[in-house]
Write a protein that holds these residues in place. Structure first.
Motif, mmCIF file in Angstrom:
data_model
loop_
_atom_site.group_PDB
_atom_site.id
_atom_site.type_symbol
_atom_site.label_atom_id
_atom_site.label_comp_id
_atom_site.label_asym_id
_atom_site.label_seq_id
_atom_site.Cartn_x
_atom_site.Cartn_y
_atom_site.Cartn_z
ATOM 1 N N VAL A 209 0.856 -1.194 0.000
ATOM 2 C CA VAL A 209 0.000 0.000 0.000
ATOM 3 C C VAL A 209 0.888 1.239 0.000
ATOM 4 O O VAL A 209 2.086 1.162 0.273
ATOM 5 C CB VAL A 209 -0.945 0.048 1.226
ATOM 6 N N PHE A 210 0.265 2.393 -0.284
ATOM 7 C CA PHE A 210 0.939 3.687 -0.190
ATOM 8 C C PHE A 210 0.006 4.631 0.538
ATOM 9 O O PHE A 210 -1.089 4.941 0.052
ATOM 10 C CB PHE A 210 1.265 4.218 -1.587
ATOM 11 N N THR A 211 0.399 5.066 1.721
ATOM 12 C CA THR A 211 -0.435 5.976 2.515
ATOM 13 C C THR A 211 0.114 7.388 2.384
ATOM 14 O O THR A 211 1.254 7.657 2.739
ATOM 15 C CB THR A 211 -0.476 5.551 3.989
ATOM 16 N N ILE A 212 -0.705 8.280 1.883
ATOM 17 C CA ILE A 212 -0.284 9.642 1.606
ATOM 18 C C ILE A 212 -1.288 10.619 2.209
ATOM 19 O O ILE A 212 -2.497 10.455 2.055
ATOM 20 C CB ILE A 212 -0.121 9.877 0.080
ATOM 21 N N ALA A 213 -0.784 11.608 2.919
ATOM 22 C CA ALA A 213 -1.625 12.669 3.473
ATOM 23 C C ALA A 213 -1.286 13.963 2.759
ATOM 24 O O ALA A 213 -0.109 14.306 2.596
ATOM 25 C CB ALA A 213 -1.392 12.809 4.979
ATOM 26 N N ILE A 214 -2.304 14.678 2.322
ATOM 27 C CA ILE A 214 -2.110 15.891 1.540
ATOM 28 C C ILE A 214 -2.757 17.079 2.239
ATOM 29 O O ILE A 214 -3.524 16.917 3.186
ATOM 30 C CB ILE A 214 -2.675 15.738 0.108
ATOM 31 N N SER A 215 -2.417 18.263 1.775
ATOM 32 C CA SER A 215 -3.019 19.495 2.274
ATOM 33 C C SER A 215 -3.765 20.170 1.133
ATOM 34 O O SER A 215 -4.030 19.545 0.105
ATOM 35 C CB SER A 215 -1.940 20.409 2.856
ATOM 36 N N GLY A 216 -4.053 21.441 1.296
ATOM 37 C CA GLY A 216 -4.787 22.164 0.255
ATOM 38 C C GLY A 216 -3.918 23.207 -0.415
ATOM 39 O O GLY A 216 -2.718 23.027 -0.604
ATOM 40 N N GLY A 217 -4.545 24.312 -0.785
ATOM 41 C CA GLY A 217 -3.808 25.404 -1.414
ATOM 42 C C GLY A 217 -3.284 25.049 -2.788
ATOM 43 O O GLY A 217 -3.856 24.223 -3.518
ATOM 44 N N THR B 144 1.368 4.382 -14.932
ATOM 45 C CA THR B 144 2.395 3.592 -14.247
ATOM 46 C C THR B 144 2.220 3.542 -12.732
ATOM 47 O O THR B 144 2.656 2.596 -12.080
ATOM 48 C CB THR B 144 3.797 4.136 -14.571
ATOM 49 N N VAL B 145 1.605 4.562 -12.147
ATOM 50 C CA VAL B 145 1.374 4.553 -10.702
ATOM 51 C C VAL B 145 0.282 3.540 -10.372
ATOM 52 O O VAL B 145 -0.733 3.464 -11.065
ATOM 53 C CB VAL B 145 0.979 5.964 -10.213
ATOM 54 N N ASP B 146 0.492 2.763 -9.306
ATOM 55 C CA ASP B 146 -0.487 1.754 -8.897
ATOM 56 C C ASP B 146 -1.535 2.435 -8.009
ATOM 57 O O ASP B 146 -1.536 2.308 -6.775
ATOM 58 C CB ASP B 146 0.223 0.626 -8.147
ATOM 59 N N TRP B 147 -2.449 3.151 -8.653
ATOM 60 C CA TRP B 147 -3.404 3.993 -7.931
ATOM 61 C C TRP B 147 -4.303 3.208 -6.985
ATOM 62 O O TRP B 147 -4.740 3.730 -5.958
ATOM 63 C CB TRP B 147 -4.256 4.774 -8.933
ATOM 64 N N ALA B 148 -4.585 1.960 -7.311
ATOM 65 C CA ALA B 148 -5.479 1.152 -6.481
ATOM 66 C C ALA B 148 -4.875 0.858 -5.108
ATOM 67 O O ALA B 148 -5.597 0.462 -4.181
ATOM 68 C CB ALA B 148 -5.814 -0.162 -7.192
ATOM 69 N N LYS B 149 -3.575 1.062 -4.967
ATOM 70 C CA LYS B 149 -2.900 0.796 -3.691
ATOM 71 C C LYS B 149 -2.763 2.064 -2.843
ATOM 72 O O LYS B 149 -2.228 2.011 -1.744
ATOM 73 C CB LYS B 149 -1.513 0.188 -3.956
ATOM 74 N N TRP B 150 -3.220 3.193 -3.373
ATOM 75 C CA TRP B 150 -3.121 4.452 -2.630
ATOM 76 C C TRP B 150 -4.227 4.543 -1.573
ATOM 77 O O TRP B 150 -5.400 4.247 -1.845
ATOM 78 C CB TRP B 150 -3.254 5.638 -3.577
ATOM 79 N N TYR B 151 -3.862 4.977 -0.386
ATOM 80 C CA TYR B 151 -4.805 5.375 0.664
ATOM 81 C C TYR B 151 -4.553 6.850 0.944
ATOM 82 O O TYR B 151 -3.439 7.226 1.334
ATOM 83 C CB TYR B 151 -4.609 4.553 1.936
ATOM 84 N N ILE B 152 -5.558 7.675 0.737
ATOM 85 C CA ILE B 152 -5.376 9.125 0.763
ATOM 86 C C ILE B 152 -6.028 9.721 2.012
ATOM 87 O O ILE B 152 -7.172 9.388 2.354
ATOM 88 C CB ILE B 152 -5.959 9.753 -0.517
ATOM 89 N N PHE B 153 -5.280 10.595 2.655
ATOM 90 C CA PHE B 153 -5.733 11.267 3.873
ATOM 91 C C PHE B 153 -5.469 12.764 3.731
ATOM 92 O O PHE B 153 -4.820 13.205 2.783
ATOM 93 C CB PHE B 153 -4.972 10.726 5.096
#
Length: 278
Positions: free
Chosen positions: A55-63, A80-89
């Motif tokens: 998996v890839f856990t990524i937390a993002i902000s705004g702006g 190429t990015v395995d988007w199905a493995k992304w968990y976004i916060f």
């Protein structure tokens, strides 16, 4: 073509370096260069994390951060990015409806998430129908559940979540996420997610990751552009006096992770050159 790519790589290397204990600085000629480098950086971390943990856990902000991530929607990354493995916060969020113009969720959905094949069930947004305090408690509970199942990794020196990547912007006042200068939440040590109702920037009600969570990440990237933020970049990264030690951006110091600053030339224009080593 190979020669051009090599020259571009050498150019990027010439404008990057390690800035003492304040992390790696990557300084770019323009926003286009920065966006390309940022996309490559995120894609590489995603690939490594998926290979290691699934998996890839990524937390993002705004702006402006979301716009600068836009290259990920284009070739080759959209394939190429395995988007199905992304968990976004979200490292922080405004306590408004998800359809509101101020919503970081809406910004990310419109600018990125709707353009790539992420799984809706992996998009972890806040509960927008409750108070700021309840939204923060709810979000922390949700994160804790995912730490229990090890979807989110756990720090090996505390019980904090260890996100694979936390992406932050920075304001002219040096704030990151919704951690503002001289605010009591900067001293929060126990909560993973907290709330404020007095943001100096509208809207006033927000939730935010606390510094212990940010500093437990495997990787933290701070993306800053524009001359209006040059002084804050200088104060956050250069060897300055004790007066600036409480600047929120300066308090971003991953304990066992890597910190990278993505800057354009304008944001980097007030850096102390004598303290910068290539």
């Amino acid at each position: 073509m190979l020669i051009i790519e090599l020259l571009n790589l050498l150019s990027r290397m010439a404008h990057s370096g390690v800035h003492k204990d304040r992390g790696e600085l990557r300084i770019h000629e323009n926003l286009d260069e920065l966006g390309t480098d940022l996309a490559e950086y995120i894609a590489e971390l995603s690939e490594a994390s998926v290979k290691e943990r699934g998996v890839f856990t990524i937390a993002i902000s705004g702006g402006s951060l979301i716009g600068l991530m836009g290259r990920l929607c284009e070739a080759p990354y959209n394939k190429t990015v395995d988007w199905a493995k992304w968990y976004i916060f979200w490292a922080d969020e405004r306590v408004v409806a998800k359809t509101h113009a101020d919503s970081n969720y809406k910004l990310a959905k419109d600018g990125l998430l709707s353009k790539v094949p992420v799984l809706p069930s992996h998009v972890n947004s806040i509960n927008d129908s409750v108070s700021a305090e309840e939204a923060a408690d709810d979000y922390e509970f949700h994160v804790r559940q995912l730490v229990k199942t090890r979807t989110i990794n756990v720090s090996d020196i505390s019980d904090c979540p260890k996100f694979d990547l936390i992406l932050l912007g920075m304001g002219p006042d040096g704030h990151v996420a919704s951690l503002f200068p001289n605010h009591p939440v900067l001293d929060e040590k126990d909560e993973w997610v907290t709330f404020i109702t007095d943001s100096p920037k509208s809207p006033p009600e927000r939730i935010t990751f606390t510094l212990p969570v940010i500093n437990s990440a495997s990787n933290v990237a701070v993306v800053v552009t524009g001359e209006s933020k040059a002084e804050a970049v200088h104060l956050a990264t250069d060897d300055v006096g004790a007066d600036c030690l409480s600047l929120p951006a300066r308090l971003v110091r991953p304990i066992r992770g890597k910190l990278v600053w993505f800057l354009d030339k304008l944001a980097a224009s007030k850096l102390d050159g004598s303290q910068f080593s290539e």
